[in-house]
Design a protein around this motif. Structure first.
Motif, short mmCIF file in Angstrom:
data_model
loop_
_atom_site.label_atom_id
_atom_site.label_comp_id
_atom_site.label_asym_id
_atom_site.label_seq_id
_atom_site.Cartn_x
_atom_site.Cartn_y
_atom_site.Cartn_z
N LEU A 139 0.82 -1.20 0.00
CA LEU A 139 0.00 0.00 0.00
C LEU A 139 0.86 1.26 0.00
N TRP A 140 0.52 2.22 -0.87
CA TRP A 140 1.10 3.56 -0.81
C TRP A 140 -0.01 4.59 -0.83
N VAL A 141 -0.07 5.39 0.22
CA VAL A 141 -1.02 6.49 0.31
C VAL A 141 -0.23 7.78 0.40
N ASP A 142 -0.47 8.69 -0.52
CA ASP A 142 0.23 9.97 -0.57
C ASP A 142 -0.02 10.76 0.71
N GLN A 143 1.06 11.12 1.40
CA GLN A 143 0.95 11.86 2.66
C GLN A 143 1.61 13.24 2.57
N ALA A 144 1.79 13.72 1.32
CA ALA A 144 2.42 15.02 1.10
C ALA A 144 1.43 16.16 1.38
N ALA A 145 1.95 17.38 1.36
CA ALA A 145 1.17 18.55 1.76
C ALA A 145 -0.02 18.81 0.85
N SER A 146 0.09 18.52 -0.45
CA SER A 146 -1.01 18.80 -1.37
C SER A 146 -2.28 18.05 -0.99
N MET A 147 -2.12 16.93 -0.30
CA MET A 147 -3.27 16.12 0.09
C MET A 147 -4.07 16.75 1.23
N SER A 148 -3.53 17.76 1.88
CA SER A 148 -4.24 18.39 3.00
C SER A 148 -5.24 19.45 2.55
N PHE A 149 -5.41 19.64 1.25
CA PHE A 149 -6.33 20.65 0.74
C PHE A 149 -7.77 20.19 0.84
N THR A 150 -8.66 21.11 1.17
CA THR A 150 -10.10 20.86 1.12
C THR A 150 -10.84 22.15 0.84
N SER A 151 -11.91 22.04 0.08
CA SER A 151 -12.81 23.17 -0.15
C SER A 151 -14.17 22.90 0.47
N LEU A 152 -14.30 21.74 1.12
CA LEU A 152 -15.59 21.31 1.66
C LEU A 152 -15.84 21.91 3.03
N LYS A 153 -17.09 22.24 3.30
CA LYS A 153 -17.46 22.77 4.60
C LYS A 153 -17.25 21.72 5.70
N SER A 154 -17.33 20.47 5.31
CA SER A 154 -17.13 19.38 6.27
C SER A 154 -15.69 19.26 6.70
N GLY A 155 -14.78 19.88 5.94
CA GLY A 155 -13.36 19.79 6.27
C GLY A 155 -12.71 18.49 5.85
N GLU A 156 -13.39 17.72 5.00
CA GLU A 156 -12.85 16.43 4.55
C GLU A 156 -11.72 16.68 3.56
N THR A 157 -10.49 16.51 4.00
CA THR A 157 -9.34 16.72 3.12
C THR A 157 -9.11 15.51 2.23
N LYS A 158 -8.34 15.73 1.20
CA LYS A 158 -7.95 14.61 0.35
C LYS A 158 -7.14 13.59 1.15
N ALA A 159 -6.32 14.09 2.07
CA ALA A 159 -5.48 13.21 2.88
C ALA A 159 -6.33 12.26 3.72
N ARG A 160 -7.33 12.81 4.40
CA ARG A 160 -8.14 11.96 5.27
C ARG A 160 -8.91 10.92 4.44
N ARG A 161 -9.47 11.34 3.31
CA ARG A 161 -10.21 10.38 2.48
C ARG A 161 -9.28 9.30 1.93
N ALA A 162 -8.10 9.70 1.47
CA ALA A 162 -7.16 8.72 0.91
C ALA A 162 -6.70 7.73 1.97
N ARG A 163 -6.39 8.22 3.17
CA ARG A 163 -5.92 7.34 4.24
C ARG A 163 -7.05 6.42 4.72
N LEU A 164 -8.25 6.96 4.76
CA LEU A 164 -9.39 6.16 5.17
C LEU A 164 -9.62 5.01 4.19
N LEU A 165 -9.58 5.32 2.90
CA LEU A 165 -9.79 4.28 1.89
C LEU A 165 -8.65 3.27 1.90
N GLY A 166 -7.41 3.75 2.06
CA GLY A 166 -6.29 2.82 2.11
C GLY A 166 -6.38 1.87 3.27
N LEU A 167 -6.73 2.39 4.44
CA LEU A 167 -6.83 1.54 5.61
C LEU A 167 -8.05 0.63 5.53
#
Length: 290
Positions: free
Chosen positions: A89-117
């Motif tokens: 498994l490789w899940v990108d943990q770089a800074a670009s993944m911390s971006f979100t435009s959602l009011k829920s605050g769901e970042t790309k990082a959290r979604r990617a890590r959640l799916l990977g795990l």
């Protein structure tokens, strides 16, 4: 990133509706299935597969005399071959993944890590061995491995964009790469080419924020990377939209073509969409043969 226990709890909740993930081993001559469904090939295991006529080299102790007594010839009772598959498994943990435009605050990082795990939960429950790329964590089975994966996935990397590492991939194993794939694509190509040379098949999942798909910007806009190292200011952001969307489409096409060439699967997922739908795609992509 949130506490590893919270990350794992969310991943297990997401994985709960799905049956154990069936990751198939490419190097086996026939279909190899996991869990209670069996792997449908004779060999070492506990579950009955089939009776077959005894051959001259079969030992007498392997003959099922009860079944043979109901026929004119001798029959051997075969069991299913149960061999665990290794998945990296490789899940990108770089800074670009911390971006979100959602009011829920769901970042790309959290979604990617959640799916990977969540994928790791399904794999390990299906009897597979799961590890991390780059020799960070060798493939292992068991619930304890989930805690180790969750801990590693909770770390952040300082670079703007991440790059996959094909290190640690066993020949003929499986792999899963999850990233926004917005950085340099050369490392992605190098990793998949190296993986293909070792007979590794897998899945690429591109995780994007809805704004990165729609580009809803107009007028004076300042674009800045998450680390602040890259910056671009324009007075007419709307005039960039068409060019941006074309380049994004070209990037997706390139990733899809690279995946097809190396025997992988590719899909894009938005953080505003259902995580369960993305996990279902991963289920099919990692299960798929050849």
């Amino acid at each position: 990133m949130s506490d590893p226990l919270l990350l794992r709890q969310g991943a297990e909740e997401l994985a709960a509706p799905f049956p154990p993930l069936l990751a198939e081993a490419e190097h086996l001559a026939t279909t190899v299935l996991l869990g209670e469904h069996g792997r449908r090939r004779p060999g070492q295991g506990d579950d009955f597969w089939q009776f077959r006529p005894a051959l001259p080299f079969d030992e007498s102790r392997s003959i099922d005399w009860r079944r043979s007594g109901r026929a004119d010839g001798a029959f051997v009772r075969e069991k299913e071959w149960q061999i665990a598959q290794s998945v990296i498994l490789w899940v990108d943990q770089a800074a670009s993944m911390s971006f979100t435009s959602l009011k829920s605050g769901e970042t790309k990082a959290r979604r990617a890590r959640l799916l990977g795990l969540a994928a790791a939960v399904l794999l390990i429950r299906g009897g597979e061995r799961v590890g991390m790329t780059g020799l960070r964590l060798p493939p292992r089975a068991g619930e304890g491995q989930l805690a180790r994966i969750a801990a590693l996935l909770s770390e952040d990397e300082p670079a703007d964009y991440g790059a996959p590492d094909a290190g640690g991939m066993l020949p003929h194993s499986r792999a899963l790469f999850v990233s926004d794939f917005l950085g340099d694509l050369a490392p992605v190509e190098a990793a998949l080419t190296r993986a293909a040379d070792r007979g590794v098949r897998g899945a690429l999942l591109q995780v994007l924020d809805p704004q990165e798909e729609a580009f809803p910007f107009d007028g004076r806009t300042i674009f800045e990377s998450m680390t602040g190292s890259l910056r671009h200011e324009t007075l007419k952001a709307g005039e960039l939209r068409d060019r941006y969307l074309v380049r994004l489409a070209e990037r997706k096409d390139w990733l899809a073509a690279l995946a097809a060439t190396t025997g992988w699967q590719f899909s894009a997922h938005h953080t505003g969409d259902s995580a369960a739908a993305a996990l279902l795609w991963l289920y099919g992509a990692l299960e798929r043969r050849g």
